[in-house]
Design an enzyme around this catalytic site. Structure first.
Site, PDB file in Angstrom:
ATOM      1  N   SER B 110      22.072  59.078   2.775  1.00 23.32           N
ATOM      2  CA  SER B 110      22.243  58.517   4.193  1.00 23.32           C
ATOM      3  C   SER B 110      23.403  59.084   5.051  1.00 23.32           C
ATOM      4  CB  SER B 110      22.420  56.932   4.231  1.00 23.32           C
ATOM      5  OG  SER B 110      23.006  56.604   5.320  1.00 23.32           O
ATOM      6  N   ASP B 232      10.436  55.862   5.470  1.00 27.89           N
ATOM      7  CA  ASP B 232      11.965  55.443   6.000  1.00 27.89           C
ATOM      8  C   ASP B 232      11.807  54.706   7.257  1.00 27.89           C
ATOM      9  OD1 ASP B 232      14.495  55.309   6.784  1.00 27.89           O
ATOM     10  OD2 ASP B 232      15.025  56.684   5.126  1.00 27.89           O
TER      11      ASP B 232
END
Lengths: 898, 294
Positions: B110, B232
């Site tokens: 991330s 995602d």
């Protein structure tokens, strides 16, 4: 001196001995210190030996602490009589141990925070610390300790070689580094070689491998052959194999109590079968307590109530069991908890009854045919049984249960889990037979028994029952609840009642009916013109002479007499009704009885059957409770086949604007009635049929501990209202929630309803186990919600309970082996202002942990990562050693109000 | 599974000790090559717990907690300093320097992926390769750029965080969670942010959403492996293409289907999955896979 007396006065209340003369004197002395008393007898007049005995009888630790503060003599006396001590704090501070507790024999240091440290490695110098500990507690005979590795165990064994009772605790993973404990059994070896007086070894909370135990036992043969109690219940996720158990049995010849987690699964090599049992029996002839629990069955989730036989049959036969029982004549407590079938167990159980005359406790799982012995009695032959628990018995019929109740008249505890054949009739007659002795009942996961059935079957023991475990399966239909909410917006009147609305499943007349529920305004009733036609039996119990007249009075007020009309709910305007399945009924008390004369002919109890049309038969028992002078107010208790009672409140609206409910409802639902029913006035009578508890009969006077199993989206809000209305002594609750919340997109409501338990006045301890609530932690797919929201749902309202002790297992993500407290969870817990002890069985982040400091009464907090598999190090969860240390420091720094 | 946990000893004096301590640095594994595993915001190094067992035999792994994570001391968090991602990159470099690491493979999840890129611009010599997982240079949509987040969504997020913050300051229980928000993307992203202390969470969320690192991408010369989940929720797949085309060095994009599990973008599955299920750890982390870079 004044201070001393006031202290002694304040503690005198907690002294354990009954009505001692000294006791009274102390009281007097304390009270009249400033006044004048003819006999200024002083507590110090008591000779020291007597005082010492008195002191030794005080069990409450806080009283003892207060006593020790009174004066120096008392302090010395108190310390010298103190035999048990449980230490808290960080394990790293062992060198600062107090030296004053010299006479302690029972020491518990397992509550010391083990965060980041092994017991002795944390110390600057192992030798000095060990010496110090030895000095501080020279006489320890009973020890409970958290140990992380072999070094700890070794040092423990060196410090206290004379220890007799030892409990080891570890929830960290077993060390696998070669230098520490690579070889199986290394960890325990030195313990079993050094502690020669050891008689009781409890490893049930000591995470290790089953392979570790047998070599250790063999290595310390001289010790293990004197062991009397050995507890190996849940030290590893796997059970002991046949070979391992055989070694243990050979090594520990004089065992009196043995608790072992076993591997009974016949599909695996070396699983436990007849041979093992026989060998065990031959080696350990003195066994009085034998618990053999299959690893899959230990702490197993609640099974499916529809499950029949297990997939496999166990390798245990009748012959094997008979030999076992013959060899163990002293057996008092036997638990054979298997995950595999043992069929036709009745014969073996008769052998048990014949051979083990002292047997008082028995626990069986997956044993079938319990009562089919040659004499058709089987289990019922064990007449001395006091505690009986039967799990997963496929063919335990009503008659079998009755036979058992006849055969074992001394049963104080009865546990029935997953007995698929058992119905209410069987349970009822069983309970009725045992009503004089029964104090502990567990009934769970029986498909033919609803919660209401169980509660009503327990009527005979209601006043004497102390412990109860049931499934809480009330209105767990989320949609019903949601619909009820909609209805609430439409009609406030309805809303009051929708809380207590349950679905009535009338498809099965005998037990399916769950709850009454209807609350019907006159306006609603007008719309219900169509009586569906059912046969109704009315019973009138009149408590007063005037009742009859009251009754007539009603009739006079009626324009046209009608009957109680069970009507289908579909015609209701409320959408809530639609959601209840069509078979379910809403009762509308509409009209009354024509032939009241029968009442007179039957005396005070009249029975009247009025046939309307064809249909179901309902029995409605009406009890008039109110003072008859209150002419316009009546309470009718309506009783259905399900055994639940409702109060019917009839009062005339025109005459009373602010109607006071004639009955004192404790549950609060009934009180919330309002006057403004739409169109209700013109009908002349407002009729409310209310579900309620009749206080006289529904009071669970002795119930101190209640344990509940609840499905994941189950509803508990109503529980206090359906049958467990009044539990004045209830102190402890165990709540276990189980299920997969991933199948729901979101929680059914904002709050679960823990608040409703606030009506139990004495509740102080709660064990809330959400660990089998499985969901997504940290991340989850679109459309689903993660566990923090579920946690908020479950914990909402917990601040309204006045809890002092809470054991909390947060919901978990089993795939990730993640179990932690989330932000809303920590927030809600931090509002429980009365909490003193809090154990969180999971992890959490430091800042969430710190929120708990807001609880001003909090003294003990512990984070226990005691889930399996155990986290291998502190770094593998959210909590760090430093974080935990900081928390403990700030907790310790705080002033405690007492 | 047989690996040893080794705490780094104090060799550099007190300040070094406290730096490594503050970040809970842990080094595990027996291999030659060094791999630095860096978690994203709102999580901590335990994110890697299912990955570590598969790597310890072949690599030496450096695990640490980023400042601001729930596992670090909140006292050490400076709101001023950590208002840009550069501060985190500096921290990373400081740790690597402290450990005297000369070359390593960096795995960043991330936001950490971008932190790694930032650090590599400063010291390209240390990083032999960067593996980013669900990284994004900018989360907000822009002209000709799709980051996945609208300003409205963010306003809602900040609102919720602010209310938590206010409750927290005034001594009440912060009860808002990421799932209360409407946007699925924000839900997914913010879920972990709500696990940070409310004041830090607010600051961190602002830092993340104000960051726009698109302009620095061309300066990244270290080879990058861009891992992206096809489902995602927080980072759209197009972002990985954008990264690929903008990065200065060699790079390869791999979009991992998260088949066989119904949690669309479970980051754990993604992390575990790319090593576990596909057994690509060797390929991804060793030099042979360099041939795959375009």
């Amino acid at each position: 001196m004044e201070m001393e007396m006031s202290v002694s006065d304040s503690i005198s209340g907690s002294w354990g001995f009954p009505s001692s003369r000294k006791h009274v004197q102390v009281r007097n002395a304390g009270k009249s210190l400033k006044g004048s008393l003819p006999y200024p007898t002083h507590i110090n007049d008591i000779p020291c030996p007597v005082l010492s005995i008195i002191f030794s009888l005080v069990e409450i630790i806080r009283s003892r602490n207060a006593m020790a503060l009174a004066c120096r003599e008392w302090y010395i006396l108190e310390r010298s009589t103190r035999t048990t001590l449980s230490l808290r704090g960080n394990i790293a501070n062992l060198e600062r141990l107090p030296l004053c507790f010299q006479s302690v024999t029972c020491l518990d240091i397992s509550n010391c925070s083990p965060w980041g440290y092994s017991l002795f490695k944390a110390q600057p110098s192992v030798e000095i610390t060990a010496h110090r500990v030895q000095q501080a507690f020279p006489n320890v005979k009973e020890l409970t300790v958290y140990v992380r590795d072999a070094v700890d165990i070794h040092i423990i064994a060196c410090i206290w070689p004379n220890v007799e009772i030892l409990r080891l605790i570890r929830w960290h993973q077993r060390a696998i580094e070669p230098e520490e404990a690579a070889e199986a059994g290394m960890e325990l070896q030195s313990l079993l070689q050094r502690c020669t007086h050891l008689s009781c070894l409890d490893l049930s909370k000591f995470y290790c491998w089953t392979e570790d135990i047998p070599p250790a036992m063999m290595a310390g043969l001289s010790v293990s052959k004197n062991l009397q109690i050995l507890n190996l219940l849940k030290l590893s996720p796997e059970g002991f194999k046949s070979g391992e158990l055989a070694v243990i049995a050979t090594a520990c010849m004089s065992l009196k109590e043995l608790y072992v987690l076993c591997d009974f699964d016949p599909r695996f090599v070396d699983s436990i079968g007849d041979d093992t049992l026989i060998q065990l029996a031959k080696n350990c002839k003195l066994l009085q307590v034998l618990h053999l629990v299959d690893a899959n069955e230990y702490g197993a989730l609640r099974g499916n109530p529809e499950d029949g036989f297990a997939a496999e049959d166990a390798n245990i036969t009748r012959e094997g069991l008979e030999i076992l029982f013959q060899a163990l004549p002293q057996l008092q407590d036997l638990a054979l908890v298997l995950a595999q079938n043992v069929r036709d167990a009745g014969v073996a159980l008769e052998a048990l009854a014949l051979n083990c005359r002292n047997l008082t406790e028995l626990k069986l799982s997956h044993f079938h045919g319990l009562c089919h012995g040659p004499r058709l009695d089987g289990l019922a032959q064990c007449s001395g049984l006091k505690k009986l628990s039967i799990k997963n018995c496929v063919d335990l019929s009503n008659t079998a249960v009755e036979t058992i109740a006849h055969g074992c008249p001394y049963l104080t505890k009865l546990g029935l889990h997953s007995c698929r054949e058992l119905t209410k009739v069987g349970l009822e007659s069983c309970v009725a037979h045992l009503s004089k002795t029964l104090v502990d009942v567990e009934v769970a996961c029986c498909r033919l028994l609803s919660t209401d059935d169980i509660l009503s079957a327990l009527k005979p023991v209601r006043a004497s029952l102390k412990r109860l475990h049931i499934d809480c399966l009330l209105g767990n239909k989320v949609s019903d609840r949601g619909a009820a909410k909609n209805a609430a917006e439409e009609d406030q009147f309805e809303a009051k009642f929708s809380k207590s609305r349950m679905d009535i499943d009338s498809s099965s007349n005998t037990m399916g009916l769950k709850m009454p529920v209807p609350f019907c305004t006159a306006g609603l009733m007008d719309q219900l013109g169509d009586p569906t036609g059912q046969t109704i039996t009315l019973k009138f119990f009149q408590n007063s002479d005037n009742g009859f007249e009251n009754w007539q009075h009603i009739n006079k007020n009626q324009t046209s007499p009608r009957l109680l009309v069970p009507s289908t709910s579909g015609s209701d305007k409320s959408s809530a009704h639609d959601s209840i399945n069509s078979a379910s009924q809403v009762f509308h008390l509409a009209r009354e009885v024509e032939h009241v004369n029968d009442l007179a002919s039957l005396g005070n109890v009249a029975e009247e059957t009025i046939s309307m049309n064809e249909g179901n038969v309902y029995e409605i028992t009406t009890v008039q409770e109110e003072d008859s002078r209150c002419i316009r107010s009546f309470n009718w208790q309506v009783e259905r086949p399900i055994g639940l009672s409702c109060d019917v409140d009839c009062s005339s609206i025109p005459s009373k604007k602010d109607r006071v409910h004639p009955n004192v409802f404790q549950n609060g639902i009934a009180c919330a009635q309002e006057e403004d029913s739409p169109g209700g006035h013109k009908h002349g009578f407002e009729r409310t049929l209310e579900q309620s508890n009749i206080i006289e009969t529904k009071c669970w006077n002795c119930l101190t501990s209640l344990s509940l199993w609840i499905p994941v989206a189950g509803d508990i809000e109503l529980l206090p209202f359906v049958g467990l209305g009044s539990c004045p002594a209830l102190q402890e609750m165990n709540i276990k929630v189980e299920g997969d919340c991933r199948q729901f997109s979101k929680p059914p409501a904002r709050a679960w309803g823990l608040t409703s338990f606030a009506k139990y006045p004495a509740i102080a301890k709660l064990k809330l186990d959400l660990s089998d609530v499985v969901g997504y932690a940290l991340s989850c797919p679109g459309g689903n919600l993660d566990l923090s929201l579920w946690e908020r749902y479950y914990l909402n309202g917990i601040q309204n309970l006045r809890l002092t002790e809470l054991d909390y297992w947060p919901p978990s993500d089993k795939e990730m082996n993640h179990r932690g407290l989330s932000l809303p969870g920590a927030g809600l817990l931090s509002e429980c202002s009365s909490l003193r002890k809090l154990f969180i069985h999971g992890t959490t982040y430091e800042h969430l942990f710190f929120m708990l400091l807001r609880i001003s009464n909090l003294r003990d907090v512990q984070l226990r990562e005691d889930y399996y598999p155990a986290p291998e190090s502190e770094m593998s969860t959210e909590m760090r050693v430093d974080s935990c240390k900081r928390f403990e420091m700030s907790l310790a720094k705080r002033d405690f109000p007492d | 599974m047989d690996y040893s946990v080794m705490w780094f000893e104090n060799q550099q004096g007190r300040s070094a000790m406290s730096l490594l301590d503050a970040h809970n640095v842990r080094i595990v594994g027996a291999g030659e090559e060094l791999v630095v595993l860096s978690h994203g915001f709102g999580t901590d190094q335990s994110l890697w717990k299912h990955v570590v067992p598969h790597l310890v035999d072949n690599y030496r792994l450096v695990l640490f907690d980023m400042m601001g994570a729930g596992t670090t001391n909140a006292e050490d968090f400076s709101f001023l300093r950590y208002s840009t991602l550069h501060a985190y990159a500096d921290d990373l470099l400081a740790i690597l320097d402290e450990l005297e690491i000369e070359s390593c493979i960096f795995v960043g999840h991330s936001v950490s992926g971008m932190v790694g890129c930032l650090a590599s611009i400063e010291r390209p010599d240390i990083f032999s390769k960067i593996i980013t997982i669900s990284a994004s240079p900018r989360y907000l949509n822009d002209i000709n750029y799709f980051g996945g987040f609208e300003q409205d969504d963010l306003n809602q997020l900040f609102g919720a965080m602010q209310s938590n913050f206010k409750a927290w300051v005034s001594g009440f229980a912060p009860l808002a969670v990421g799932d209360d928000l409407d946007s699925v993307a924000v839900q997914e992203f913010s879920r972990t942010l709500f696990n940070i202390r409310p004041d830090i969470a607010l600051s961190v969320a602002k830092t993340i959403f104000q960051s726009d690192l698109r302009c620095i991408l061309p300066q990244v010369s270290v080879p990058c492996h861009i891992l992206q989940s096809s489902k995602d929720l927080a980072v759209p797949v197009v972002v990985s293409d954008y990264l690929s085309s903008s990065l200065g060095g060699k790079n390869i994009v791999e979009v991992l289907p998260t088949e066989g599990c119904d949690r669309g973008t479970c980051l754990h599955k993604l992390v575990g999955g790319f090593i576990l299920n596909r057994n690509k750890s060797e390929m991804l982390l060793t030099a042979q896979s360099h041939s795959k870079f375009c």
